[in-house]
Design an enzyme around this catalytic site. Structure first.
Site, PDB file in Angstrom:
ATOM      1  N   ASP A 142       0.870  -1.226   0.008  1.00 37.39           N
ATOM      2  CA  ASP A 142      -0.208   0.086  -0.167  1.00 37.39           C
ATOM      3  C   ASP A 142       1.130   1.056   0.158  1.00 37.39           C
ATOM      4  OD1 ASP A 142      -2.571   1.137  -0.147  1.00 37.39           O
ATOM      5  OD2 ASP A 142      -2.297   1.837   2.129  1.00 37.39           O
ATOM      6  N   HIS A 149      -3.361  14.320   0.825  1.00 40.76           N
ATOM      7  CA  HIS A 149      -3.606  13.361   1.878  1.00 40.76           C
ATOM      8  C   HIS A 149      -2.478  13.637   3.032  1.00 40.76           C
ATOM      9  CE1 HIS A 149      -4.600   9.874   4.323  1.00 40.76           C
ATOM     10  NE2 HIS A 149      -3.382   9.249   3.963  1.00 40.76           N
ATOM     11  N   GLU A 214     -10.100   4.568   4.151  1.00 40.02           N
ATOM     12  CA  GLU A 214      -9.184   5.245   2.949  1.00 40.02           C
ATOM     13  C   GLU A 214      -9.514   5.092   1.585  1.00 40.02           C
ATOM     14  OE1 GLU A 214      -4.981   4.474   3.928  1.00 40.02           O
ATOM     15  OE2 GLU A 214      -4.912   6.160   5.554  1.00 40.02           O
ATOM     16  N   GLU A 216      -9.053   4.363  -2.136  1.00 38.66           N
ATOM     17  CA  GLU A 216      -7.572   4.339  -2.855  1.00 38.66           C
ATOM     18  C   GLU A 216      -8.138   3.382  -3.992  1.00 38.66           C
ATOM     19  OE1 GLU A 216      -4.347   2.732  -0.748  1.00 38.66           O
ATOM     20  OE2 GLU A 216      -4.776   3.349   1.185  1.00 38.66           O
ATOM     21  N   ASP A 248      -8.490   1.122   2.369  1.00 38.67           N
ATOM     22  CA  ASP A 248      -7.543   0.678   3.404  1.00 38.67           C
ATOM     23  C   ASP A 248      -7.924   1.135   4.734  1.00 38.67           C
ATOM     24  OD1 ASP A 248      -5.273  -0.111   4.583  1.00 38.67           O
ATOM     25  OD2 ASP A 248      -4.196   1.754   4.202  1.00 38.67           O
ATOM     26  N   ARG A 252      -6.893   4.294  13.472  1.00 32.68           N
ATOM     27  CA  ARG A 252      -6.004   5.551  13.628  1.00 32.68           C
ATOM     28  C   ARG A 252      -5.274   5.505  15.050  1.00 32.68           C
ATOM     29  NH1 ARG A 252      -5.071   6.533   8.582  1.00 32.68           N
ATOM     30  NH2 ARG A 252      -6.903   7.149   7.515  1.00 32.68           N
ATOM     31  N   GLN A 255      -2.880   2.680  14.798  1.00 34.08           N
ATOM     32  CA  GLN A 255      -1.596   3.276  13.982  1.00 34.08           C
ATOM     33  C   GLN A 255      -0.632   4.329  14.623  1.00 34.08           C
ATOM     34  OE1 GLN A 255      -3.393   4.789  10.376  1.00 34.08           O
ATOM     35  NE2 GLN A 255      -1.375   5.417   9.575  1.00 34.08           N
ATOM     36  N   LYS A 268      -3.628  -1.481  10.406  1.00 32.79           N
ATOM     37  CA  LYS A 268      -4.075  -1.538   8.940  1.00 32.79           C
ATOM     38  C   LYS A 268      -4.298  -3.055   8.737  1.00 32.79           C
ATOM     39  CE  LYS A 268      -2.903   2.635   7.263  1.00 32.79           C
ATOM     40  NZ  LYS A 268      -3.848   3.504   6.509  1.00 32.79           N
ATOM     41  N   THR A 272      -9.029  -5.395   4.514  1.00 26.21           N
ATOM     42  CA  THR A 272      -8.897  -4.449   3.393  1.00 26.21           C
ATOM     43  C   THR A 272      -9.903  -5.014   2.580  1.00 26.21           C
ATOM     44  OG1 THR A 272      -6.477  -4.245   3.611  1.00 26.21           O
ATOM     45  CG2 THR A 272      -7.157  -3.492   1.562  1.00 26.21           C
ATOM     46  N   GLU A 388      -9.299  13.365   7.847  1.00 24.91           N
ATOM     47  CA  GLU A 388      -9.018  14.514   7.164  1.00 24.91           C
ATOM     48  C   GLU A 388     -10.228  15.423   7.287  1.00 24.91           C
ATOM     49  OE1 GLU A 388      -6.849  14.136   3.533  1.00 24.91           O
ATOM     50  OE2 GLU A 388      -7.018  11.996   4.029  1.00 24.91           O
TER      51      GLU A 388
HETATM   52 CA    CA Z   1      -3.431   3.707   2.868  1.00 26.99          CA
END
Ligand code: CA
Length: 443
Positions: A142, A149, A214, A216, A248, A252, A255, A268, A272, A388
């Site tokens: 990834d 971002h 996320e 992606e 993904d 947080r 992480q 993570k 997925t 975000e």
């Molecule tokens: Ca990612």
């Protein structure tokens, strides 16, 4: 074989005898022809390759049995009869293109009546199928390649220096897990783990309190490279079969506590989700754009530069994120669109990701998946993660009817959608990448 060049299969004026396959009717017109793996829902049959066409899926195992294609197209079709598309992806662009054009001709409105009848026998309504992963990836990597971002998240962690020193010099990535990858419809439990509460001196163990998604793309590797043999940027796209959507999911709080110094781990690796369909690079040809880098930014080192990348390295893929809460579904309210952006803004191209991945000699294999990294655009409302949009949880999103979100709650469903459109060409869609958060277990 140059997948960025236009040909008859992009001609928006070509029509199919299948009404739902004509441009304007949905995600899967004649000009799209994305590949996946499916079976009839609840059926004991084995999975096999399929191509989405209109509101149907073309059963490629059944089609192979009809004997309508010859030569390279027939050989490529045979590679789609099993329960994974790895064999097709290994064949390379000439075989993929032969199959695309073979299928295109079978579906054209001037196909002979017996041909139409034979193909009709191989159609299954999209509403009646279930999927598995389109490939069995050997590896999943990834990336982290959107500067918007990186700035949005970086400002939350290191306000004085939001971009790491390497970001503008190489496409950064971490190696992810294939074992927890699932196809659209995936449901997973809120992960347990360690986090360091603000102001605390020791971590706590518990269910993730800052669960995120996320937005992606999934980049599917075609022919691989031998160990020790890097892929130059001029050839990088010939190693890419196509593109799907990828979520993904990210814990947080876990992480941010665990990430230094070796990168994401449990934050993570719990899930997925990818979309069922892979849109081929050939189908994406009309929507290619020049790739550029602002003049005041560092320009890539020579091994990450190529004229072809400058000319058409970017792709204008429109993307949206939708949230459906349990309360919304229970009261019949529609989902909320959280953001909308385009992949055209990405700081590094898909070719540069392949070249960077292999420059040290690492070998890629057919069916491997590269996550593009979160796709966030420059404007507010273009952010590809809720951290975000809510500025780290400080500004809750108002969903109406008394519902707010800073991070995801149990019962939340996130759906990613994507499509390409351009005047004079068909609108082609990616379908949907949907996943649902279940309550934590073991708490
Ligand atoms: Ca990612």
């Amino acid at each position: 074989m140059h997948a960025h060049l236009l040909n008859a299969s992009h001609d928006v004026s070509r029509r199919s005898w299948l009404a739902s396959a004509n441009p304007g009717a949905g995600d899967f017109p004649l000009q799209n022809l994305p590949f996946g793996v499916f079976r009839e829902a609840g059926s004991p049959d084995s999975f096999r390759g399929g191509v989405a066409i209109g509101d149907q899926v073309l059963n490629l195992r059944a089609l192979a049995g009809e004997g309508l294609l010859q030569g390279d197209a027939a050989a490529a079709l045979q590679a789609c009869t099993g329960d994974t598309l790895n064999g097709l992806l290994a064949l390379g662009a000439p075989a993929w293109s032969a199959l695309r054009h073979g299928l295109f001709d079978l579906l054209l409105d001037n196909a002979a009546e017996p041909v139409q009848q034979a193909v009709r026998r191989c159609l299954v309504p999209l509403s009646q199928i279930e999927h598995r992963l389109p490939t069995q990836p050997g590896d999943y990597t990834d990336f982290y390649t959107s500067i918007d971002h990186a700035l949005n998240v970086g400002r939350l962690i290191f306000p004085e220096r939001p971009l790491t020193p390497n970001f503008q010099w190489l496409p950064i990535a971490y190696h992810g897990r294939v074992s927890s990858m699932g196809v659209s419809g995936q449901r997973f439990h809120r992960p347990m783990g360690q986090s360091l509460p603000v102001g605390a001196s020791a971590p706590v163990y518990g269910p993730c309190a800052r669960l995120d998604y996320e937005l992606e793309l999934a980049i599917y590797i075609g022919p691989g490279n031998a160990l020790g043999q890097p892929i130059g940027l001029g050839q990088a796209e010939s190693h890419i079969f196509g593109i799907g959507l990828l979520n993904d999911w990210s814990a947080r709080d876990h992480q941010f506590w665990e990430m230094a110094p070796l990168g994401p781990f449990l934050g993570k690796n719990f899930a997925t989700t990818v979309s069922p369909w892979i849109v081929t690079l050939e189908a994406l040809a009309p929507y290619r754009l020049p790739w550029s880098r602002p003049a005041e930014h560092p320009q890539p080192l020579p091994y990450l530069e190529a004229a072809s990348n400058r000319e058409h390295g970017a792709i204008d893929i429109q993307l949206q994120v939708w949230l459906s809460t349990a309360a919304q579904r229970q009261t019949g309210r529609s989902a909320t669109c959280l953001s909308k952006t385009s992949f055209r803004h990405q700081y590094w191209s898909i070719g540069q990701m392949v070249t960077q991945h292999t420059v040290g000699g690492c070998n890629l294999q057919p069916g491997d998946v590269l996550g593009s990294g979160t796709v966030s655009g420059p404007a507010p409302g273009e952010a590809g993660a809720i951290i975000e949009l809510t500025e780290g949880g400080r500004k809750p999103l108002d969903l109406g009817h008394g519902e707010k979100r800073t991070f995801l709650e149990d019962g939340d469903m996130i759906s990613l959608t994507g499509w390409c459109e351009k005047p004079g060409y068909a609108r082609i869609g990616f379908g949907q990448c949907r996943g649902e958060v279940l309550p934590a277990v073991g708490s």
